[in-house]
Design a protein around this motif. Structure first.
Motif, PDB file in Angstrom:
ATOM      1  N   UNK A  22       0.853  -1.186   0.000  1.00 14.06           N
ATOM      2  CA  UNK A  22       0.000   0.000   0.000  1.00 14.06           C
ATOM      3  C   UNK A  22       0.889   1.237   0.000  1.00 14.06           C
ATOM      4  N   UNK A  23       0.668   2.129  -0.967  1.00 13.00           N
ATOM      5  CA  UNK A  23       1.394   3.385  -1.069  1.00 13.00           C
ATOM      6  C   UNK A  23       0.463   4.508  -0.630  1.00 13.00           C
ATOM      7  N   UNK A  24       0.907   5.312   0.356  1.00 11.62           N
ATOM      8  CA  UNK A  24       0.091   6.406   0.885  1.00 11.62           C
ATOM      9  C   UNK A  24       0.810   7.742   0.686  1.00 11.62           C
ATOM     10  N   UNK A  25       0.340   8.570  -0.250  1.00 13.17           N
ATOM     11  CA  UNK A  25       0.969   9.881  -0.448  1.00 13.17           C
ATOM     12  C   UNK A  25       0.651  10.836   0.703  1.00 13.17           C
ATOM     13  N   UNK A  26       1.651  11.619   1.066  1.00 15.83           N
ATOM     14  CA  UNK A  26       1.507  12.589   2.157  1.00 15.83           C
ATOM     15  C   UNK A  26       0.802  13.843   1.663  1.00 15.83           C
ATOM     16  N   UNK A  27      -0.108  14.333   2.483  1.00 13.10           N
ATOM     17  CA  UNK A  27      -0.785  15.606   2.228  1.00 13.10           C
ATOM     18  C   UNK A  27      -0.357  16.589   3.326  1.00 13.10           C
ATOM     19  N   UNK A  28      -0.365  17.865   2.987  1.00  9.42           N
ATOM     20  CA  UNK A  28       0.055  18.881   3.942  1.00  9.42           C
ATOM     21  C   UNK A  28      -1.144  19.439   4.684  1.00  9.42           C
ATOM     22  N   UNK A  29      -1.074  19.437   6.029  1.00  7.66           N
ATOM     23  CA  UNK A  29      -2.150  19.950   6.854  1.00  7.66           C
ATOM     24  C   UNK A  29      -1.897  21.369   7.317  1.00  7.66           C
ATOM     25  N   UNK A  30      -0.646  21.667   7.678  1.00  6.59           N
ATOM     26  CA  UNK A  30      -0.293  22.999   8.165  1.00  6.59           C
ATOM     27  C   UNK A  30       1.136  23.304   7.737  1.00  6.59           C
TER      28      UNK A  30
END
Length: 160
Positions: A22-30
């Protein structure tokens, strides 16, 4: 024409000898624009993709050692992923052109999550004039309040 044949052969060999991860791309929260870091990254997507584990003799890295901060486990490994399959699975949904540092990979054989540390996307060896794979160096992920809500039970509860 030869490019497509070589790419198909590489994809087939990764499919035969590789592992579905499983590949999970990082998203920016702050995202802090001044320091260019993110205190609240989150992961809300996951994509099943075939990857080949390059180091088959076990995990690399420093291994387990006792430091003044306690027991630390620094396992790492190198994975190979097809450029075309990455763009088909991840790029089609996320507009991400290549794996990026900070993304997560769930390794189902030992139920551990690894963080992408480096992506080799400019190798010195070009088969038939082009690259067909990314080599990804990953290390064991150290959880620090990241939000992981992919909707997949196995990934969302991996720490339990």
């Amino acid at each position: 024409m030869e490019q497509r044949l070589i790419e198909d052969l590489i994809i087939e060999s990764i499919r035969i000898h590789g592992i579905d991860m499983w590949y999970m791309p990082r998203k920016f929260g702050a995202l802090d624009d001044l320091l260019n870091e993110d205190d609240l990254p989150y992961y809300d997507d996951a994509y099943m993709i075939e990857m080949y584990v390059k180091n088959v003799e076990g995990f690399e890295g420093d291994g387990d050692f006792l430091s003044k901060f306690g027991l630390q486990i620094r396992d790492s490994m190198t994975l190979t992923i097809s450029m075309r399959k990455f763009s088909e699975y991840v790029g089609a949904h996320d507009a991400q052109v290549r794996p990026k540092e900070g993304d997560l990979i769930f390794f189902p054989l030992n139920r551990k999550v690894f963080e992408v540390q480096h992506v080799e996307h400019e190798s010195i060896f070009y088969q038939m004039g082009a690259l067909q794979t990314y080599d990804i160096r990953v290390e064991l992920f150290e959880y620090s309040n990241e939000v992981i809500r992919t909707g997949i039970q196995e990934l969302d509860s991996w720490m339990d």
